[in-house]
Design a protein around this motif. Structure first.
Motif, PDB file in Angstrom:
ATOM      1  N   ALA A 193       0.828  -1.211   0.000  1.00 21.60           N
ATOM      2  CA  ALA A 193       0.000   0.000   0.000  1.00 21.60           C
ATOM      3  C   ALA A 193       0.861   1.260   0.000  1.00 21.60           C
ATOM      4  O   ALA A 193       0.548   2.240  -0.689  1.00 21.60           O
ATOM      5  N   ILE A 194       1.955   1.254   0.766  1.00 22.16           N
ATOM      6  CA  ILE A 194       2.852   2.414   0.802  1.00 22.16           C
ATOM      7  C   ILE A 194       3.475   2.634  -0.571  1.00 22.16           C
ATOM      8  O   ILE A 194       3.492   3.754  -1.093  1.00 22.16           O
ATOM      9  N   VAL A 195       3.994   1.561  -1.175  1.00 23.70           N
ATOM     10  CA  VAL A 195       4.622   1.692  -2.494  1.00 23.70           C
ATOM     11  C   VAL A 195       3.609   2.192  -3.517  1.00 23.70           C
ATOM     12  O   VAL A 195       3.901   3.094  -4.315  1.00 23.70           O
ATOM     13  N   GLU A 196       2.401   1.654  -3.473  1.00 23.04           N
ATOM     14  CA  GLU A 196       1.367   2.090  -4.429  1.00 23.04           C
ATOM     15  C   GLU A 196       1.030   3.557  -4.220  1.00 23.04           C
ATOM     16  O   GLU A 196       0.968   4.338  -5.168  1.00 23.04           O
ATOM     17  N   ARG A 197       0.826   3.955  -2.955  1.00 24.60           N
ATOM     18  CA  ARG A 197       0.454   5.345  -2.658  1.00 24.60           C
ATOM     19  C   ARG A 197       1.563   6.314  -3.047  1.00 24.60           C
ATOM     20  O   ARG A 197       1.313   7.375  -3.635  1.00 24.60           O
ATOM     21  N   GLU A 198       2.793   5.978  -2.726  1.00 20.08           N
ATOM     22  CA  GLU A 198       3.899   6.892  -2.972  1.00 20.08           C
ATOM     23  C   GLU A 198       4.382   6.860  -4.423  1.00 20.08           C
ATOM     24  O   GLU A 198       5.277   7.617  -4.789  1.00 20.08           O
ATOM     25  N   SER A 199       3.780   6.007  -5.244  1.00 18.37           N
ATOM     26  CA  SER A 199       4.113   5.950  -6.663  1.00 18.37           C
ATOM     27  C   SER A 199       3.101   6.698  -7.526  1.00 18.37           C
ATOM     28  O   SER A 199       3.192   6.648  -8.753  1.00 18.37           O
ATOM     29  N   TRP A 200       2.134   7.369  -6.892  1.00 19.49           N
ATOM     30  CA  TRP A 200       1.192   8.159  -7.691  1.00 19.49           C
ATOM     31  C   TRP A 200       1.977   9.120  -8.572  1.00 19.49           C
ATOM     32  O   TRP A 200       2.898   9.805  -8.094  1.00 19.49           O
ATOM     33  N   PRO A 201       1.621   9.227  -9.867  1.00 18.79           N
ATOM     34  CA  PRO A 201       2.414  10.076 -10.767  1.00 18.79           C
ATOM     35  C   PRO A 201       2.273  11.572 -10.510  1.00 18.79           C
ATOM     36  O   PRO A 201       3.157  12.348 -10.838  1.00 18.79           O
ATOM     37  N   VAL A 202       1.152  11.975  -9.897  1.00 25.27           N
ATOM     38  CA  VAL A 202       0.904  13.389  -9.624  1.00 25.27           C
ATOM     39  C   VAL A 202       0.758  13.560  -8.120  1.00 25.27           C
ATOM     40  O   VAL A 202       0.112  12.742  -7.451  1.00 25.27           O
ATOM     41  N   LYS A 203       1.352  14.604  -7.560  1.00 27.78           N
ATOM     42  CA  LYS A 203       1.258  14.851  -6.124  1.00 27.78           C
ATOM     43  C   LYS A 203      -0.136  15.348  -5.779  1.00 27.78           C
ATOM     44  O   LYS A 203      -0.539  16.444  -6.154  1.00 27.78           O
ATOM     45  N   THR A 204      -0.889  14.509  -5.102  1.00 27.93           N
ATOM     46  CA  THR A 204      -2.259  14.834  -4.698  1.00 27.93           C
ATOM     47  C   THR A 204      -2.479  14.340  -3.276  1.00 27.93           C
ATOM     48  O   THR A 204      -1.647  13.636  -2.715  1.00 27.93           O
ATOM     49  N   MET A 205      -3.625  14.696  -2.706  1.00 29.42           N
ATOM     50  CA  MET A 205      -4.042  14.184  -1.400  1.00 29.42           C
ATOM     51  C   MET A 205      -5.522  13.835  -1.473  1.00 29.42           C
ATOM     52  O   MET A 205      -6.299  14.538  -2.121  1.00 29.42           O
ATOM     53  N   THR A 206      -5.902  12.768  -0.800  1.00 31.67           N
ATOM     54  CA  THR A 206      -7.316  12.457  -0.685  1.00 31.67           C
ATOM     55  C   THR A 206      -7.923  13.312   0.429  1.00 31.67           C
ATOM     56  O   THR A 206      -7.202  13.899   1.249  1.00 31.67           O
ATOM     57  N   HIS A 207      -9.245  13.356   0.462  1.00 25.41           N
ATOM     58  CA  HIS A 207      -9.936  14.081   1.536  1.00 25.41           C
ATOM     59  C   HIS A 207      -9.556  13.491   2.893  1.00 25.41           C
ATOM     60  O   HIS A 207      -9.289  14.225   3.852  1.00 25.41           O
ATOM     61  N   GLU A 208      -9.509  12.159   2.980  1.00 21.68           N
ATOM     62  CA  GLU A 208      -9.170  11.494   4.242  1.00 21.68           C
ATOM     63  C   GLU A 208      -7.740  11.828   4.666  1.00 21.68           C
ATOM     64  O   GLU A 208      -7.482  12.032   5.860  1.00 21.68           O
ATOM     65  N   GLU A 209      -6.817  11.890   3.721  1.00 23.37           N
ATOM     66  CA  GLU A 209      -5.435  12.239   4.062  1.00 23.37           C
ATOM     67  C   GLU A 209      -5.327  13.668   4.578  1.00 23.37           C
ATOM     68  O   GLU A 209      -4.532  13.946   5.476  1.00 23.37           O
ATOM     69  N   ARG A 210      -6.136  14.568   4.045  1.00 16.47           N
ATOM     70  CA  ARG A 210      -6.134  15.940   4.531  1.00 16.47           C
ATOM     71  C   ARG A 210      -6.574  15.988   5.995  1.00 16.47           C
ATOM     72  O   ARG A 210      -5.963  16.653   6.820  1.00 16.47           O
ATOM     73  N   LEU A 211      -7.649  15.255   6.304  1.00 14.41           N
ATOM     74  CA  LEU A 211      -8.142  15.235   7.683  1.00 14.41           C
ATOM     75  C   LEU A 211      -7.121  14.594   8.617  1.00 14.41           C
ATOM     76  O   LEU A 211      -6.889  15.091   9.725  1.00 14.41           O
ATOM     77  N   GLU A 212      -6.502  13.496   8.186  1.00 13.87           N
ATOM     78  CA  GLU A 212      -5.514  12.824   9.036  1.00 13.87           C
ATOM     79  C   GLU A 212      -4.297  13.717   9.266  1.00 13.87           C
ATOM     80  O   GLU A 212      -3.751  13.751  10.369  1.00 13.87           O
ATOM     81  N   HIS A 213      -3.857  14.436   8.239  1.00 16.98           N
ATOM     82  CA  HIS A 213      -2.712  15.328   8.422  1.00 16.98           C
ATOM     83  C   HIS A 213      -3.051  16.440   9.408  1.00 16.98           C
ATOM     84  O   HIS A 213      -2.239  16.780  10.276  1.00 16.98           O
ATOM     85  N   ILE A 214      -4.246  17.002   9.281  1.00 16.54           N
ATOM     86  CA  ILE A 214      -4.669  18.057  10.210  1.00 16.54           C
ATOM     87  C   ILE A 214      -4.679  17.520  11.639  1.00 16.54           C
ATOM     88  O   ILE A 214      -4.158  18.152  12.567  1.00 16.54           O
ATOM     89  N   TRP A 215      -5.254  16.338  11.832  1.00 16.24           N
ATOM     90  CA  TRP A 215      -5.303  15.749  13.174  1.00 16.24           C
ATOM     91  C   TRP A 215      -3.889  15.505  13.697  1.00 16.24           C
ATOM     92  O   TRP A 215      -3.573  15.819  14.847  1.00 16.24           O
ATOM     93  N   SER A 216      -3.017  14.954  12.849  1.00 16.06           N
ATOM     94  CA  SER A 216      -1.657  14.617  13.274  1.00 16.06           C
ATOM     95  C   SER A 216      -0.834  15.845  13.632  1.00 16.06           C
ATOM     96  O   SER A 216       0.014  15.788  14.523  1.00 16.06           O
ATOM     97  N   SER A 217      -1.054  16.949  12.946  1.00 17.55           N
ATOM     98  CA  SER A 217      -0.210  18.124  13.142  1.00 17.55           C
ATOM     99  C   SER A 217      -0.792  19.146  14.117  1.00 17.55           C
ATOM    100  O   SER A 217      -0.131  20.127  14.449  1.00 17.55           O
ATOM    101  N   THR A 218      -2.004  18.911  14.614  1.00 15.53           N
ATOM    102  CA  THR A 218      -2.626  19.835  15.565  1.00 15.53           C
ATOM    103  C   THR A 218      -2.147  19.531  16.982  1.00 15.53           C
ATOM    104  O   THR A 218      -2.071  18.370  17.394  1.00 15.53           O
ATOM    105  N   HIS A 219      -1.809  20.568  17.733  1.00 14.11           N
ATOM    106  CA  HIS A 219      -1.361  20.399  19.126  1.00 14.11           C
ATOM    107  C   HIS A 219      -2.496  19.814  19.969  1.00 14.11           C
ATOM    108  O   HIS A 219      -3.673  20.088  19.730  1.00 14.11           O
TER     109      HIS A 219
END
Length: 200
Positions: free
Chosen positions: A115-141
């Motif tokens: 899954a990591i190799v597949e995700r990180e091999s996307w040809p265009v740098k994008t984010m899913t809606h779920e990844e946006r929410l997870e990043h916000i949660w991870s980076s919030t104090h």
């Protein structure tokens, strides 16, 4: 074991050592911590680290196992979930990752690797809606994130919440109910305008 826990990227970019240790237990403030089986909270989560962090973790304890491009931590986070560290060749260069795998599910490390190799091999740098929410949660104090308690409707209790600022007031909102504007405001500038990819 919770075989339905999805494999998911929880942080965009390469986490430094301080960020890595914060991400190891980004659910630290969850209600009833350790009283329930918390495996499903962690199993499937992954993020990228740098080589020094990967090597630092390898030197802490003898690994539970080593298989070519991965090793497992001997200490378990829950009864069956432990840290797996990967050194994966993606697009011709070696990159390093941490993930939580449920070892009751024998194939989980290999599935996470794929899954990591597949995700990180996307040809265009994008984010899913779920990844946006997870990043916000991870980076919030921790002071600005939490879990819905008794003042919330019963169906929302235990869900993740965030403080949101807007139009002169502060509001506590469910993470899953952030608007596109609120998500954009909470993302770092370099991630804010990435195209939205629909999860497969």
């Amino acid at each position: 074991m919770n075989p339905t826990s999805p494999i998911r990227k929880i942080y965009q970019g390469v986490a430094d050592r301080r960020q890595m240790f914060r991400l190891f237990d980004r659910h630290a403030l969850r209600p009833d911590r350790w009283r329930n089986d918390d495996s499903a909270l962690f199993a499937g989560e992954w993020f990228e680290i740098a080589r020094p962090e990967h090597d630092h973790m390898l030197d802490i304890l003898p690994p539970l196992f080593m298989r070519g491009d991965m090793f497992a931590m001997r200490e378990f986070l829950t009864d069956s979930v432990t840290s797996i560290f990967f050194a994966l060749t993606i697009d011709g260069r070696i990159r390093y990752f941490h993930g939580y795998c449920d070892l009751f599910d024998r194939g989980s490390p290999e599935r996470m690797k794929a899954a990591i190799v597949e995700r990180e091999s996307w040809p265009v740098k994008t984010m899913t809606h779920e990844e946006r929410l997870e990043h916000i949660w991870s980076s919030t104090h921790d002071d600005y994130r939490g879990y819905a308690g008794e003042r919330w409707q019963p169906e929302h209790r235990g869900k993740r919440t965030l403080l949101v600022y807007g139009r002169g007031r502060t509001e506590l909102k469910l993470l899953d109910e952030l608007t596109h504007e609120e998500i954009a405001a909470k993302l770092p500038v370099h991630l804010r305008h990435l195209p939205l990819k629909t999860a497969a």
